[in-house]
Motif scaffolding. Sequence first.
Motif, PDB file in Angstrom:
ATOM      1  N   GLU A   1       0.813  -1.229   0.000  1.00 36.69           N
ATOM      2  CA  GLU A   1       0.000   0.000   0.000  1.00 36.69           C
ATOM      3  C   GLU A   1       0.844   1.275   0.000  1.00 36.69           C
ATOM      4  OE1 GLU A   1      -4.113  -0.666   2.030  1.00 36.69           O
ATOM      5  OE2 GLU A   1      -2.600  -1.342   3.465  1.00 36.69           O
ATOM      6  N   ALA A   2       2.119   1.157  -0.361  1.00 37.36           N
ATOM      7  CA  ALA A   2       2.986   2.340  -0.359  1.00 37.36           C
ATOM      8  C   ALA A   2       2.551   3.335  -1.436  1.00 37.36           C
ATOM      9  CB  ALA A   2       4.435   1.937  -0.580  1.00 37.36           C
ATOM     10  N   GLU A   3       2.430   4.597  -1.036  1.00 40.90           N
ATOM     11  CA  GLU A   3       2.087   5.662  -1.960  1.00 40.90           C
ATOM     12  C   GLU A   3       3.342   6.347  -2.485  1.00 40.90           C
ATOM     13  OE1 GLU A   3      -1.615   8.540  -1.686  1.00 40.90           O
ATOM     14  OE2 GLU A   3      -0.004   9.222  -0.346  1.00 40.90           O
ATOM     15  N   THR A   4       4.374   6.402  -1.641  1.00 41.45           N
ATOM     16  CA  THR A   4       5.642   7.031  -2.010  1.00 41.45           C
ATOM     17  C   THR A   4       6.786   6.124  -1.588  1.00 41.45           C
ATOM     18  OG1 THR A   4       4.707   9.239  -1.666  1.00 41.45           O
ATOM     19  CG2 THR A   4       7.112   9.065  -1.733  1.00 41.45           C
ATOM     20  N   ILE A   5       7.758   5.935  -2.465  1.00 40.05           N
ATOM     21  CA  ILE A   5       8.949   5.134  -2.162  1.00 40.05           C
ATOM     22  C   ILE A   5      10.179   5.923  -2.574  1.00 40.05           C
ATOM     23  CG2 ILE A   5      10.219   2.999  -2.642  1.00 40.05           C
ATOM     24  CD1 ILE A   5       7.593   1.632  -3.253  1.00 40.05           C
ATOM     25  N   TRP A   6      11.176   5.960  -1.691  1.00 41.74           N
ATOM     26  CA  TRP A   6      12.467   6.552  -2.031  1.00 41.74           C
ATOM     27  C   TRP A   6      13.541   5.480  -1.929  1.00 41.74           C
ATOM     28  CZ3 TRP A   6      13.486  10.863  -4.490  1.00 41.74           C
ATOM     29  CH2 TRP A   6      12.515  11.866  -4.515  1.00 41.74           C
ATOM     30  N   ILE A   7      14.370   5.414  -2.940  1.00 41.19           N
ATOM     31  CA  ILE A   7      15.473   4.458  -3.027  1.00 41.19           C
ATOM     32  C   ILE A   7      16.771   5.232  -2.861  1.00 41.19           C
ATOM     33  CG2 ILE A   7      16.594   2.716  -4.477  1.00 41.19           C
ATOM     34  CD1 ILE A   7      13.858   2.825  -6.142  1.00 41.19           C
TER      35      ILE A   7
ATOM     36  N   PRO B   1      13.072   8.240  -6.771  1.00 39.51           N
ATOM     37  CA  PRO B   1      11.775   7.681  -6.382  1.00 39.51           C
ATOM     38  C   PRO B   1      11.587   6.292  -6.971  1.00 39.51           C
ATOM     39  CG  PRO B   1      11.495   9.293  -8.134  1.00 39.51           C
ATOM     40  CD  PRO B   1      12.944   9.343  -7.752  1.00 39.51           C
ATOM     41  N   GLY B   2      10.676   5.539  -6.363  1.00 41.22           N
ATOM     42  CA  GLY B   2      10.367   4.208  -6.850  1.00 41.22           C
ATOM     43  C   GLY B   2       8.874   3.965  -6.866  1.00 41.22           C
ATOM     44  N   HIS B   3       8.481   2.893  -7.513  1.00 40.99           N
ATOM     45  CA  HIS B   3       7.073   2.512  -7.634  1.00 40.99           C
ATOM     46  C   HIS B   3       6.905   1.080  -7.133  1.00 40.99           C
ATOM     47  CE1 HIS B   3       3.119   1.668  -9.196  1.00 40.99           C
ATOM     48  NE2 HIS B   3       3.590   0.766 -10.027  1.00 40.99           N
ATOM     49  N   ALA B   4       5.885   0.870  -6.305  1.00 41.18           N
ATOM     50  CA  ALA B   4       5.578  -0.482  -5.811  1.00 41.18           C
ATOM     51  C   ALA B   4       4.963  -1.281  -6.959  1.00 41.18           C
ATOM     52  CB  ALA B   4       4.621  -0.407  -4.628  1.00 41.18           C
ATOM     53  N   LEU B   5       5.793  -2.080  -7.608  1.00 39.67           N
ATOM     54  CA  LEU B   5       5.383  -2.748  -8.842  1.00 39.67           C
ATOM     55  C   LEU B   5       4.568  -4.011  -8.584  1.00 39.67           C
ATOM     56  CD1 LEU B   5       5.765  -2.657 -11.967  1.00 39.67           C
ATOM     57  CD2 LEU B   5       7.740  -4.155 -11.642  1.00 39.67           C
ATOM     58  N   ALA B   6       4.948  -4.784  -7.567  1.00 41.18           N
ATOM     59  CA  ALA B   6       4.281  -6.072  -7.358  1.00 41.18           C
ATOM     60  C   ALA B   6       4.493  -6.552  -5.931  1.00 41.18           C
ATOM     61  CB  ALA B   6       4.833  -7.115  -8.341  1.00 41.18           C
ATOM     62  N   TYR B   7       3.565  -7.404  -5.496  1.00 42.94           N
ATOM     63  CA  TYR B   7       3.657  -8.040  -4.182  1.00 42.94           C
ATOM     64  C   TYR B   7       3.041  -9.427  -4.287  1.00 42.94           C
ATOM     65  CZ  TYR B   7       2.615  -8.960   0.787  1.00 42.94           C
ATOM     66  OH  TYR B   7       2.506  -9.523   2.036  1.00 42.94           O
TER      67      TYR B   7
END
Length: 324
Positions: free
Chosen positions: A73-79, A88-94
Amino acid sequence: MKREEWEIPPNLQPDPGDYSFDLERALKAVVSLKTYVPVDAFTANTLGTERAGSGVIIKETGLIATIGYLITEAETIWITTNDGQAVPGHALAYDQDSGFGLVQALGKLDAPALELGDSDRLKVGDHAVLAAGGGRHHAIETRIVGRQEFAGYWEYVLDDALFTAPAHQFWGGGGLIGTDGRLMGIASLILQQGDDKGRRLDMNMIVPIGLLAPILPDLLSYGRVNRPARPWLGMYATESDEALIVGGLADNGPAEQAGIRAGDQILTVNDEEVPDLAGLWRRVWSSGSAGAEVRLRIERDGSPKRIAIRSADRASFLKSPKLH
């Protein structure tokens, strides 16, 4: 202690001279992740709205393997790479069955990718490196101390999990690197086990990377494995004195809606006895796919009771990424 302030004691850090591969290069493939989840997300109360951990770059395109609970459920991701580059990153799959998560970097990462290894060949006693993002100061020399079934209270079972010690204290999403320099697994948990002398052994539970390759095409195409979802009850169960006890319930989940209560003892699933926690979840999953009815016989306040639960797809309770 803040995550940025810690480091592994020098005597436990891996020595590059002990390895036949380029250790420093391999560690550059392990990045730090920081995720932000909306306050109204389903997992916000249990996992928090700010989560920190690690991930491992597995493709030069910026594809990162991590543990799923960091990005659910991440809305924002920083790598952040070891040299301080942040994109920035995108939660592609789980994948809820294995626990793997995938993050796609939305900018170019100046870091190498780590090749997937053959985790099936690992045996008890083998040495490895367990690394969090941040380089050698955040990596620990460890070894395989067990590989066996693992059952989690949150409706989760791995048939053949890896266990390593000494444990890494910032384990979430860390990469287990084998002596050939390849990725062998993603760290999920820290566990404690006592011996007959009262001593405690801390160990990490690792999801073997061999579980990722068969499902990777589906995760990249659909964001999840392309098969019917398992039935989910929203029920947390624990083993206590050879009994299976409901320890908690997901808010407004199927089990709570059906009338299950914390403290109920689970006796049978679909009229079959359940020997242990892993057996409980396998009995539930054998009911069919998500939406199937699961019949429990429980004991509450000394009296038996039968309750039918209409299961659900766990993913239907979660916020989806804004783009895929």
